[in-house]
Design a protein around this motif. Sequence first.
Motif, short mmCIF file in Angstrom:
data_model
loop_
_atom_site.label_atom_id
_atom_site.label_comp_id
_atom_site.label_asym_id
_atom_site.label_seq_id
_atom_site.Cartn_x
_atom_site.Cartn_y
_atom_site.Cartn_z
N LYS A 1 -9.00 13.99 7.57
CA LYS A 1 -8.57 14.06 8.97
C LYS A 1 -7.84 15.39 9.14
CE LYS A 1 -5.90 11.38 12.36
NZ LYS A 1 -7.00 11.12 13.31
N LEU A 2 -8.29 16.16 10.12
CA LEU A 2 -7.69 17.47 10.39
C LEU A 2 -7.66 18.34 9.13
CD1 LEU A 2 -4.68 16.28 12.60
CD2 LEU A 2 -6.89 17.20 13.36
N ASN A 3 -8.81 18.37 8.39
CA ASN A 3 -8.96 19.17 7.17
C ASN A 3 -7.99 18.77 6.06
OD1 ASN A 3 -11.06 20.77 8.14
ND2 ASN A 3 -9.63 22.14 9.18
N LYS A 4 -7.45 17.57 6.16
CA LYS A 4 -6.60 17.03 5.10
C LYS A 4 -7.30 15.83 4.48
CE LYS A 4 -2.20 18.44 7.22
NZ LYS A 4 -2.81 19.20 8.32
N ILE A 5 -7.12 15.65 3.17
CA ILE A 5 -7.72 14.53 2.46
C ILE A 5 -6.68 13.42 2.37
CG2 ILE A 5 -8.87 13.78 0.35
CD1 ILE A 5 -10.34 15.99 1.88
N ILE A 6 -7.05 12.23 2.87
CA ILE A 6 -6.14 11.08 2.90
C ILE A 6 -6.59 10.06 1.86
CG2 ILE A 6 -5.11 9.30 4.34
CD1 ILE A 6 -6.17 10.95 6.78
N ILE A 7 -5.64 9.59 1.04
CA ILE A 7 -5.97 8.57 0.03
C ILE A 7 -5.03 7.38 0.23
CG2 ILE A 7 -6.26 8.07 -2.42
CD1 ILE A 7 -6.33 11.10 -2.91
N LEU A 8 -5.59 6.27 0.70
CA LEU A 8 -4.84 5.02 0.85
C LEU A 8 -5.14 4.15 -0.37
CD1 LEU A 8 -3.10 3.08 2.62
CD2 LEU A 8 -5.28 2.21 3.53
N MET A 9 -4.09 3.69 -1.05
CA MET A 9 -4.29 2.93 -2.29
C MET A 9 -3.55 1.60 -2.23
SD MET A 9 -3.85 6.00 -5.07
CE MET A 9 -2.70 6.93 -4.04
N GLU A 10 -4.21 0.57 -2.72
CA GLU A 10 -3.56 -0.73 -2.87
C GLU A 10 -2.59 -0.62 -4.06
OE1 GLU A 10 -4.76 -5.46 -2.96
OE2 GLU A 10 -6.33 -3.92 -2.99
N TYR A 11 -1.31 -0.82 -3.80
CA TYR A 11 -0.29 -0.49 -4.80
C TYR A 11 -0.40 -1.31 -6.09
CZ TYR A 11 4.09 1.53 -6.40
OH TYR A 11 5.02 2.23 -7.10
N TYR B 1 0.84 -1.20 0.00
CA TYR B 1 0.00 0.00 0.00
C TYR B 1 0.88 1.25 0.00
CZ TYR B 1 -4.00 -2.97 1.06
OH TYR B 1 -4.99 -3.93 0.99
N TRP B 2 0.30 2.34 -0.52
CA TRP B 2 0.94 3.64 -0.40
C TRP B 2 -0.13 4.69 -0.18
CZ3 TRP B 2 1.63 7.52 -4.68
CH2 TRP B 2 0.78 7.28 -5.75
N MET B 3 0.26 5.87 0.24
CA MET B 3 -0.72 6.88 0.63
C MET B 3 -0.27 8.25 0.14
SD MET B 3 -1.95 7.91 4.51
CE MET B 3 -2.67 6.31 4.85
N ILE B 4 -1.24 9.07 -0.18
CA ILE B 4 -0.98 10.49 -0.42
C ILE B 4 -1.97 11.30 0.41
CG2 ILE B 4 -0.04 10.17 -2.75
CD1 ILE B 4 -2.65 11.07 -3.91
N THR B 5 -1.47 12.39 0.96
CA THR B 5 -2.32 13.28 1.75
C THR B 5 -2.34 14.65 1.09
OG1 THR B 5 -1.89 12.11 3.81
CG2 THR B 5 -2.66 14.37 4.00
N LEU B 6 -3.54 15.19 0.91
CA LEU B 6 -3.72 16.48 0.24
C LEU B 6 -4.09 17.55 1.27
CD1 LEU B 6 -4.21 14.26 -1.98
CD2 LEU B 6 -5.62 15.95 -3.16
#
Length: 610
Positions: free
Chosen positions: A427-437, A383-388
């Motif tokens: 979470k805390l006004n941030k957009i979290i995207i967890l993706m199956e790599y 998995y990997w993640m990006i936070t906006l």
Amino acid sequence: MSFKQKHIKNAFELPKETVLNQFYERIISIPIEARTNLKNELTTVIGDERTRGVFIRYGWHCGVSDAEKAMSLQWDDEMDLVNAGPKFHRLHGYLDKVEILEMSFDENKKCNFIEVLWINTFEASQYLKAKGLSKEPVCHNLCGYASGYLSKVLQQPILVKEVECRAMGHEQCKCICMPIEKWGEEITSDLSYYQANSMIKELDEITAKLKIERDHLSKASDIHRQLIEELLSNQGLQKVVDILYETTGLTVFIEDEYNQIIVKSGNLPDQLTLHTFRDSNTTFVRYSDKLSLLRTPIINGEQMKGYCSFVYTGESQPNELDYMIIEKAAITSSLILMNESIKINTEQTIKRSFLNDILEGRLAKEEMYKIAYYLDFNPSSTYWMITLERFVKESKIEHEIAFNEELIRHIHLFLKERKINSIVSQKLNKIIILMEYPTFESLHLSQSTFIDQLLKHCSRRFPKYKISVGVSSVIQEISQSATLYKETLAALRATNNRKNVYYFEELGIASVLFQIQDDVLIERFVKQHIGRLLEVDDNEFELIKTLFAYIDNGSSINNTAKELSMSISGLRYRLAKISEILNHDLNDTQYAFTLYLAINILKAKGKIEI
């Protein structure tokens, strides 16, 4: 002498009642008001044009009937019969007086032209009394009567056309009487009023139209039934456009509210740039000489959720059936989108709750794996993640929660189109995207290209916002998602005005400090250790760059001088100056490491370039 043996010139010298009784076996009187009311009712029921035809033909039959009666009397020539026409007019009370202004016949005694003035016609008087001025002549009964009378007595088809009318504001009514062949195209539209079969023909045309409409309704109903069956069987929008294409033969597509095509069926042009479309009605839009669209909105509640469109090529245009079908398809699409929205929202709520529980450490590993399996995530996958994090260009942000939900929905559609197994949360006004790599790898895109596409997708919908992105590394299990989140936050702290996307792996040693959530502490660390050097260094940061190169080369004078293309004596002088400013020995390994870390933080934040 009997009445029929009388000369036509003398027939009208008798009292009116006598003439009427002799001419007609029986006669009835109709009040003008009653006739006017009848005409008004007919106009309401069958329209102006059909009513005009009814009264013209009524006048025609009255004129023919009177002509036959006139011809049963004695007469010297056709002029006697022609002059009897105005007397019949007055006898019936159609008008007060008739003046023949001009009359001409050819050498064969065939009528060429007759110009007549009608004084105070009942039709004009009634129209003025009830409705005021008219835009066109209204003496339809008199025109029909004169046409029928003259055609009969002159034994040639004569058409009478009113050219001036008192109802239009003229002083009196004036008409022109000419053989039909002399009128030319000017009377093309009038001829249908005199044809005995015009009403039957019109009824036949109406019947044919009703049959076509019945067939259209039947086909539209059949297509609607198929659409409803697919809706009940939980089929998606693709099945809707497939049914439309199969049944109509027209290329069809459905777009979302951002004018992005969701599904299509048929031969859609590759380069089709959709214009912004905000019409709430079904509209036929011509894009070019080769392409036109019939577009209808897909509405859910009061919100526009997209558009359904038929494609037409060349000069092709939609018929009534196309309008009926596409509007029914839009209703079905609206229901499908509503069902999908409910399903997606429910699914996303569960997924978001699951991710939040992982990030907060509320789930045991066994329970986490069980839920992941239920949500179709492979717990042992990578998995990997990006936070906006977004920054509005305006000073005030309204409807924060609603906006975040809209952004999340927009991102979810982007990921769904690319078939990436993911969870989007906030979470805390941030957009979290967890993706199956592995699902991301199937796109065969680099991370940077993918993120660039995502940001462009968001900017089209939300142009007022600047978005920064923190990118994590790749981990081996979903249970380590909390670590990914910390990495994205660390990368986010390194973003700056010149670089809005930062990868955790780019931070290097500075990643340790960037995981401190308080930015003030990080800034204090930098200022405490190299603040003095920053104060005296010039805009090119020559001292700091020299210090970084010296530490980076393991405190080797020779390697550093070579890298900076400096003389050894010049380098020693500069290092001594740095040591004096910092008031510390640069050969102190622990201290050198601290300086190296502080400079790396400045690099990561984009404040210096080395």
